[in-house]
Design a protein around this motif. Structure first.
Motif, PDB file in Angstrom:
ATOM      1  N   GLY A  98      -0.517 -10.256 -15.285  1.00 22.14           N
ATOM      2  CA  GLY A  98       0.047  -8.921 -15.198  1.00 22.14           C
ATOM      3  C   GLY A  98      -0.807  -7.857 -15.854  1.00 22.14           C
ATOM      4  N   ASP A 129      -3.171  -7.341  -2.080  1.00 22.95           N
ATOM      5  CA  ASP A 129      -1.734  -7.157  -2.310  1.00 22.95           C
ATOM      6  C   ASP A 129      -1.397  -7.248  -3.794  1.00 22.95           C
ATOM      7  OD1 ASP A 129      -1.173  -6.771   0.367  1.00 22.95           O
ATOM      8  OD2 ASP A 129      -0.530  -8.837   0.726  1.00 22.95           O
ATOM      9  N   ALA A 130      -2.079  -8.149  -4.496  1.00 20.73           N
ATOM     10  CA  ALA A 130      -1.840  -8.295  -5.935  1.00 20.73           C
ATOM     11  C   ALA A 130      -2.265  -7.023  -6.672  1.00 20.73           C
ATOM     12  CB  ALA A 130      -2.601  -9.499  -6.479  1.00 20.73           C
ATOM     13  N   TRP A 132      -2.387  -3.999  -5.376  1.00 23.58           N
ATOM     14  CA  TRP A 132      -1.444  -2.940  -5.018  1.00 23.58           C
ATOM     15  C   TRP A 132      -0.133  -3.089  -5.787  1.00 23.58           C
ATOM     16  CZ3 TRP A 132      -1.201   1.712  -3.234  1.00 23.58           C
ATOM     17  CH2 TRP A 132       0.050   2.249  -2.852  1.00 23.58           C
ATOM     18  N   SER A 133       0.352  -4.302  -5.930  1.00 23.83           N
ATOM     19  CA  SER A 133       1.601  -4.543  -6.651  1.00 23.83           C
ATOM     20  C   SER A 133       1.519  -4.010  -8.072  1.00 23.83           C
ATOM     21  CB  SER A 133       1.918  -6.042  -6.658  1.00 23.83           C
ATOM     22  OG  SER A 133       3.062  -6.311  -7.435  1.00 23.83           O
ATOM     23  N   ARG A 134       0.395  -4.241  -8.723  1.00 20.60           N
ATOM     24  CA  ARG A 134       0.237  -3.750 -10.084  1.00 20.60           C
ATOM     25  C   ARG A 134      -0.032  -2.253 -10.113  1.00 20.60           C
ATOM     26  NH1 ARG A 134      -0.296  -8.627  -9.346  1.00 20.60           N
ATOM     27  NH2 ARG A 134       0.086 -10.228 -10.917  1.00 20.60           N
ATOM     28  N   GLU A 136       1.168  -0.018  -8.101  1.00 18.64           N
ATOM     29  CA  GLU A 136       2.443   0.686  -7.942  1.00 18.64           C
ATOM     30  C   GLU A 136       3.126   0.909  -9.292  1.00 18.64           C
ATOM     31  OE1 GLU A 136       4.638  -0.150  -3.793  1.00 18.64           O
ATOM     32  OE2 GLU A 136       4.274  -1.967  -4.965  1.00 18.64           O
ATOM     33  N   LYS A 137       3.042  -0.103 -10.158  1.00 15.83           N
ATOM     34  CA  LYS A 137       3.698  -0.024 -11.463  1.00 15.83           C
ATOM     35  C   LYS A 137       2.924   0.859 -12.438  1.00 15.83           C
ATOM     36  CE  LYS A 137       5.659  -4.703 -11.057  1.00 15.83           C
ATOM     37  NZ  LYS A 137       5.091  -5.016  -9.722  1.00 15.83           N
ATOM     38  N   ARG A 154      -2.164   3.323   0.856  1.00 11.73           N
ATOM     39  CA  ARG A 154      -2.940   2.268   1.511  1.00 11.73           C
ATOM     40  C   ARG A 154      -3.103   2.616   2.987  1.00 11.73           C
ATOM     41  NH1 ARG A 154      -0.833  -3.739   0.103  1.00 11.73           N
ATOM     42  NH2 ARG A 154      -2.839  -4.229   1.063  1.00 11.73           N
ATOM     43  N   GLN A 158       1.678   2.168   2.922  1.00 15.27           N
ATOM     44  CA  GLN A 158       2.358   2.055   1.629  1.00 15.27           C
ATOM     45  C   GLN A 158       1.850   3.144   0.694  1.00 15.27           C
ATOM     46  OE1 GLN A 158       1.409  -2.277   1.099  1.00 15.27           O
ATOM     47  NE2 GLN A 158       3.527  -2.347   0.337  1.00 15.27           N
ATOM     48  N   PRO A 175      -6.508  -0.986  -1.896  1.00 17.30           N
ATOM     49  CA  PRO A 175      -5.999  -1.031  -3.276  1.00 17.30           C
ATOM     50  C   PRO A 175      -7.079  -1.043  -4.351  1.00 17.30           C
ATOM     51  CG  PRO A 175      -4.679  -2.438  -1.881  1.00 17.30           C
ATOM     52  CD  PRO A 175      -5.821  -1.967  -1.028  1.00 17.30           C
TER      53      PRO A 175
END
Length: 210
Positions: A98, A129-130, A132-134, A136-137, A154, A158, A175
């Motif tokens: 994380g 994707d990993a 981008w997921s982070r 976003e946060k 993106r 997204q 990303p």
């Protein structure tokens, strides 16, 4: 199974080793030695690393980082490769993934893109994707100093709001490129920027990042 953070950690260590201690990076005016010292302090000296976010501790951070930078370069590389000590929160797989996935990716690109002969790196969809997921946060934290409204997008549509306000500038890219942009490497990120000329210019000159 190797995590994204672990893979980027080993790649960064290899790049730092190959570049040598005095190569340039995209990270402020740091050399590879100074960047390596930063990575080691971040994981092994939390009492000093907090100076990244807390101004009263910044002088302590700079002092401790300079002490580590004075160590043999090979030792710094090995400390990065072996990772944090067992008592460190970073030694926990979920925390490492994380907190370090974006961090190590950014600094890997700091080394790669500072070289005159660098070439674009292909990012696999799972890693994208990993990231981008982070992202976003972290977008609002990284974009908090933006002088204009800032949206990152993106190519698949997204989006994430990095800073609320007007006028709005939209930055579109993969990303990894968006991460570089939001972490203050605007001039080195391969992105498309949509907005009026003046706010775009202000955004490109802003000190983004955590």
């Amino acid at each position: 199974m190797s995590t994204h953070a672990k893979r980027e950690r080993l790649l960064l260590a290899d790049l730092l080793e190959a570049a040598g201690p005095d190569a340039p990076t995209l990270c402020d005016s740091w050399t590879t030695r100074e960047l390596a010292a930063h990575m080691v302090v971040r994981e092994r000296r939390p009492d000093a690393a907090a100076g990244v976010l807390l101004a009263p501790l910044r002088e302590r951070l700079e002092r401790v980082q300079a002490e580590f930078a004075a160590k043999p370069y090979e030792e710094l590389i090995q400390l990065i490769r072996t990772g944090p000590p067992k008592m460190s929160p970073f030694s926990i797989k979920q925390v490492d993934e994380g907190a370090n996935t974006v961090e190590f990716y950014i600094h890997t690109e700091d080394v790669r893109r500072a070289q005159s002969d660098w070439t674009p790196r292909e990012i696999d969809p799972v890693f994208a994707d990993a990231l981008w997921s982070r992202l976003e946060k972290l977008a609002r934290l990284a974009g908090r100093r933006s002088p204009v409204g800032l949206v990152v997008r993106r190519p698949n549509g997204q989006t994430a709001v990095a800073h609320r306000g007007t006028p709005v500038v939209t930055v579109t890219g993969e990303p990894g490129e968006l991460a570089l942009f939001l972490y203050g490497r605007q001039g080195s990120a391969r992105v498309e920027i949509d907005g009026d000329k003046e706010p775009v210019a202000r955004l490109l000159e802003a000190k983004l990042g955590i």
